[in-house]
Scaffold this active site. Structure first.
Site, mmCIF file in Angstrom:
data_model
loop_
_atom_site.group_PDB
_atom_site.id
_atom_site.type_symbol
_atom_site.label_atom_id
_atom_site.label_comp_id
_atom_site.label_asym_id
_atom_site.label_seq_id
_atom_site.Cartn_x
_atom_site.Cartn_y
_atom_site.Cartn_z
ATOM 1 N N GLN A 29 1.015 -1.200 0.074
ATOM 2 C CA GLN A 29 -0.143 -0.028 -0.082
ATOM 3 C C GLN A 29 1.129 1.279 -0.029
ATOM 4 O O GLN A 29 2.074 1.199 0.446
ATOM 5 C CB GLN A 29 -0.691 -0.051 1.119
ATOM 6 C CG GLN A 29 -0.276 -0.322 2.561
ATOM 7 C CD GLN A 29 -1.122 -0.964 3.395
ATOM 8 O OE1 GLN A 29 -2.107 -1.169 3.592
ATOM 9 N NE2 GLN A 29 -0.381 -1.738 4.661
ATOM 10 N N GLU A 103 0.831 -7.904 11.786
ATOM 11 C CA GLU A 103 0.735 -6.911 10.812
ATOM 12 C C GLU A 103 1.385 -7.169 9.593
ATOM 13 O O GLU A 103 2.586 -7.591 9.577
ATOM 14 C CB GLU A 103 1.582 -5.328 11.571
ATOM 15 C CG GLU A 103 1.661 -4.404 10.391
ATOM 16 C CD GLU A 103 0.587 -3.677 9.769
ATOM 17 O OE1 GLU A 103 -0.559 -3.690 10.416
ATOM 18 O OE2 GLU A 103 0.614 -3.950 8.485
ATOM 19 N N ASP A 152 -7.825 -4.813 13.708
ATOM 20 C CA ASP A 152 -7.742 -3.466 13.553
ATOM 21 C C ASP A 152 -7.089 -3.119 11.979
ATOM 22 O O ASP A 152 -5.932 -3.030 11.818
ATOM 23 C CB ASP A 152 -6.623 -2.816 14.581
ATOM 24 C CG ASP A 152 -6.400 -1.429 14.219
ATOM 25 O OD1 ASP A 152 -5.334 -0.919 14.955
ATOM 26 O OD2 ASP A 152 -7.166 -0.891 13.469
ATOM 27 N N ASP A 155 -9.680 -1.022 5.234
ATOM 28 C CA ASP A 155 -10.998 -1.092 4.768
ATOM 29 C C ASP A 155 -10.966 -2.374 3.915
ATOM 30 O O ASP A 155 -9.635 -2.881 3.438
ATOM 31 C CB ASP A 155 -11.552 0.073 4.160
ATOM 32 C CG ASP A 155 -11.655 1.341 4.965
ATOM 33 O OD1 ASP A 155 -11.533 2.417 4.136
ATOM 34 O OD2 ASP A 155 -12.196 1.163 6.139
#
Ligand code: SAM
Length: 279
Positions: A29, A103, A152, A155
């Site tokens: 990203q 993560e 967590d 989107d």
């Protein structure tokens, strides 16, 4: 200059920023950091505002402590995503709790440590950080390992898309202990009711209690934001551990009254959710 965010194709909001402090294109990203006089540093992923110094504590306290004060005796917690470290830090305020955090993007962790050093509790010996895909992690995890799972995530697009589907929640259900519960990023019943209902429906296929709750996030489209708590056993308002909820040091948002009030639903939401709301 302005940081402007477009949500779906019908909503835009912007905040004034002074300068861009960082931009990194990771394998997953695009990560940016802006400096704002009013909001402090602002973390943006793929054009979406993630958090800012001014209100990150609301999101992180509400994801961690509602779960931690609903479960009778949480000892092992899994955080999926949360690369800024904020949710893990809040969970670690509870003594004797161990946090596994998964993560996918190491660049988020690096940028968070540099530009949001106060948000994480990275040196805590009770924190075990894995850089990896949360989807794979839960798929490969042994059954009944965790008391609480906190999702967590960004989107449901890109690397996070698979964190919102049936396969993922079948595995979350499997790795939770018999009295376990999960809290997930539930988007917003105000600006994204169809998506919110879709997530509620997926969680409702596995859990007997599925309840959304609300808080305000000034950085997010429309400000109203929702997490969804899904539980195998404990009820978030009937079983709240009041003495724990009001004894956590250093909180700026969460308390037992906020905990209970956040689960109160407007009529239009109750009508829209119908049987998806399992309370
Ligand atoms: N905690 C922030 C807040 O206050 O709004 C936002 C969430 S955090 C930045 C979202 C994280 O989910 C990102 O760091 C992203 O890299 C991570 N993520 C997305 N998909 C993932 C996956 N499949 N496995 C693990 N982490 C993932």
């Amino acid at each position: 200059m302005w940081f402007e965010e477009t949500h779906n194709d019908f909503f835009k909001q912007a905040i004034r920023v002074e300068e861009k402090l960082a931009e990194v294109q990771s394998p997953y990203q695009k990560i940016e950091v802006y400096r704002s006089k009013e909001f402090g540093n602002v973390l943006v992923i793929d054009g979406h505002g993630m958090l800012c110094d001014k209100d990150e504590f609301i999101y992180h306290e509400m994801m961690a402590h509602v779960a931690m004060c609903t479960h009778k005796d949480p000892k092992r917690v899994l955080v999926i995503g949360g690369g800024d470290g904020g949710v893990a830090k809040e969970v670690l305020r509870h003594p004797e709790v161990h946090v596994d955090m998964v993560e996918i993007d190491e660049e988020v962790v690096k940028i968070s440590k540099e530009y949001f050093p106060h948000i994480g509790d990275w040196e805590n010996p009770r924190l075990n950080l894995t850089i990896g895909d949360g989807i794979e992690f839960v798929k490969n995890c042994q059954p009944k390992q965790y008391d609480i799972v906190l999702v967590d995530s960004t989107d449901p697009e890109g690397p996070a898309e698979g964190l919102f589907n049936r396969t993922f929640y079948a595995n979350v259900f499997r790795i939770l202990k018999d009295d376990g519960l999960v809290v997930a990023q539930g988007e917003s019943w105000w600006i994204d009711m169809p998506l919110h209902k879709q997530i509620m429906g997926v969680m409702g296929e596995f859990f007997k209690i599925v309840m959304p709750y609300r808080f305000e996030m000034y950085m997010y489209p429309g400000c109203n934001w929702n997490f969804i708590l899904a539980s195998k056993f404990y009820h978030p308002t009937a079983d709240i551990i009041l003495q724990r909820a009001d004894l956590i040091d250093g909180l700026r948002y969460y308390n037992s009254d906020i905990h209970k009030a956040s689960f109160v639903l407007p009529n239009y939401v109750k009508q829209e959710l119908g049987d998806l709301y399992k309370w």
